[in-house]
Every structure is written in C-alpha cells, then in structure tokens.
Design a protein around this motif. Structure first.
Motif, PDB file in Angstrom:
ATOM      1  N   LEU A  75      25.608 138.915  98.078  1.00 57.62           N
ATOM      2  CA  LEU A  75      26.912 138.780  98.725  1.00 57.62           C
ATOM      3  C   LEU A  75      26.796 138.621 100.232  1.00 57.62           C
ATOM      4  N   GLU A  77      24.836 136.749 101.723  1.00 53.08           N
ATOM      5  CA  GLU A  77      24.668 135.316 101.977  1.00 53.08           C
ATOM      6  C   GLU A  77      25.992 134.563 102.066  1.00 53.08           C
ATOM      7  N   THR A  78      27.080 135.165 101.567  1.00 50.21           N
ATOM      8  CA  THR A  78      28.387 134.501 101.620  1.00 50.21           C
ATOM      9  C   THR A  78      29.011 134.601 103.007  1.00 50.21           C
ATOM     10  N   HIS A  79      28.540 135.529 103.822  1.00 49.63           N
ATOM     11  CA  HIS A  79      29.087 135.800 105.158  1.00 49.63           C
ATOM     12  C   HIS A  79      30.546 136.243 105.092  1.00 49.63           C
ATOM     13  N   TYR A 141      37.399 139.124  94.494  1.00 48.15           N
ATOM     14  CA  TYR A 141      37.706 138.855  95.896  1.00 48.15           C
ATOM     15  C   TYR A 141      38.972 139.645  96.213  1.00 48.15           C
ATOM     16  N   GLU A 155      35.380 127.682 100.110  1.00 47.50           N
ATOM     17  CA  GLU A 155      34.026 127.821 100.673  1.00 47.50           C
ATOM     18  C   GLU A 155      33.168 128.758  99.815  1.00 47.50           C
ATOM     19  N   LEU A 156      33.771 129.841  99.354  1.00 45.39           N
ATOM     20  CA  LEU A 156      33.058 130.779  98.482  1.00 45.39           C
ATOM     21  C   LEU A 156      32.769 130.129  97.128  1.00 45.39           C
ATOM     22  N   PHE A 159      29.782 127.930  97.428  1.00 39.10           N
ATOM     23  CA  PHE A 159      28.563 128.729  97.483  1.00 39.10           C
ATOM     24  C   PHE A 159      28.179 129.226  96.088  1.00 39.10           C
ATOM     25  N   LEU A 160      29.154 129.738  95.349  1.00 39.64           N
ATOM     26  CA  LEU A 160      28.883 130.279  94.012  1.00 39.64           C
ATOM     27  C   LEU A 160      28.391 129.192  93.063  1.00 39.64           C
TER      28      LEU A 160
END
Length: 173
Positions: A75, A77-79, A141, A155-156, A159-160
């Motif tokens: 997590l 890495e998601t910033h 979330y 954006e998440l 990434f996922l």
C-alpha cells in the motif's frame, strides 16, 4: 549459520529474469516471479523467537503480522497513506514455519471492486520454496473525515491493475 537452514546457501541472481528459475530448481533460494519472469511484489521476513509458541513453530497469530507488513509495503507504493481500512482477512496454514527461518510474503491483486480490492498473499520458505500459508485480505478505500467508504480513484485502479493476479504459483519441491 547455514546449518540452521539445512545447508542452503542464499544466491542472488545476476539477472533475475534469466537466473531465477534455475536457482529455484536447484532449491537454493526462492524469488517469486510471474509468467514472464518478472519479479512479484514481495516482503522478506525473518522469524523471531517471540513469534513461536510452546510447540516450537510460528504461532498462528504471527502470520497475520507478516501479512500486515506485506500489505503495508504494498500500500505504501500507492502513495495514498491512511486512506485504507481492512475489512476482512483470512489465512490458510499449509505447513509449519520455525524460528530463524526466512520467509517471503508475495502480494498481488485478486479482485478490484468499486470501493475495495482483494489482496492475495503466499508465505513461502525462502530457501526451500515450500508453501507455508496462503491468505487474502479485503481492503476498503475509506474517507476518515466522513467515516464512509468511497469509490477507488482512477489512479489507484490503474496501479492495482498492474498487480492484478495473472500469475501461477512457482512450482515448489
């Protein structure tokens, strides 16, 4: 010190894509990879004495601490710090782990929902590549100001999707 690990020697491949399968086949070290030979997201754990129980193996509650460490690494890495809550987690214990063993916890995405996603984990003995446990966690979330879940930001989601489980477990001895 190597005797504690059955005489196995840690070997780091020069080029992980080319050398990893050979190293796994020789049983020297476990480096988790996807079908294309690319490294999977993983966290290395050394079992501490305090994580074992009276029977000498890792206590079942310790596995959840290992999973939490891997989940937080992922997590990070998601910033998007502090935007997640854990809705559920489960762990299937396949084999025993012991004090001073090095374990590798792999993390990938099993499912992406509207407001949540499911992480898939494997806990593997680094030197024998033996599967120790399999686990899943549902992460939501969450908006802490409104105290409500919210849809995953695009954006998440992007990434996922990069970590969506399209892999097979590496063959183990």
């Amino acid at each position: 010190m190597l005797a504690a690990f059955g005489g196995f020697e840690a070997v780091k491949p020069k080029a992980i894509k080319e050398d990893v399968q050979t190293i796994i086949e020789k049983g020297k070290c476990f480096y988790p990879v996807d079908k294309g030979g690319n490294p999977l997201r993983s966290t290395e754990i050394r079992v501490r004495f305090c994580e074992t129980d009276a029977l000498g193996h890792v206590n079942n509650t310790s596995y959840f601490a290992y999973l939490e460490e891997a989940r937080l690494d992922f997590l990070e890495e998601t910033h998007l710090d502090h935007c997640f809550i854990l809705a559920s987690t489960r762990c299937d214990f396949v084999a025993q782990a012991y004090y001073n063993q090095k374990l590798v916890v792999t993390t990938s995405i099993k499912k992406i929902g509207t407001k949540s996603f499911t992480l898939s984990h494997e806990i593997i003995n680094k030197y024998s590549s033996k599967l120790i446990a399999q686990a899943e966690a549902v992460v939501v979330y969450f908006n802490f100001d409104t105290q409500e879940s919210e849809p995953l930001p695009q954006e998440l989601r992007n990434f996922l999707r990069q970590h969506l489980e399209e892999t097979e477990s590496v063959k183990r001895k």
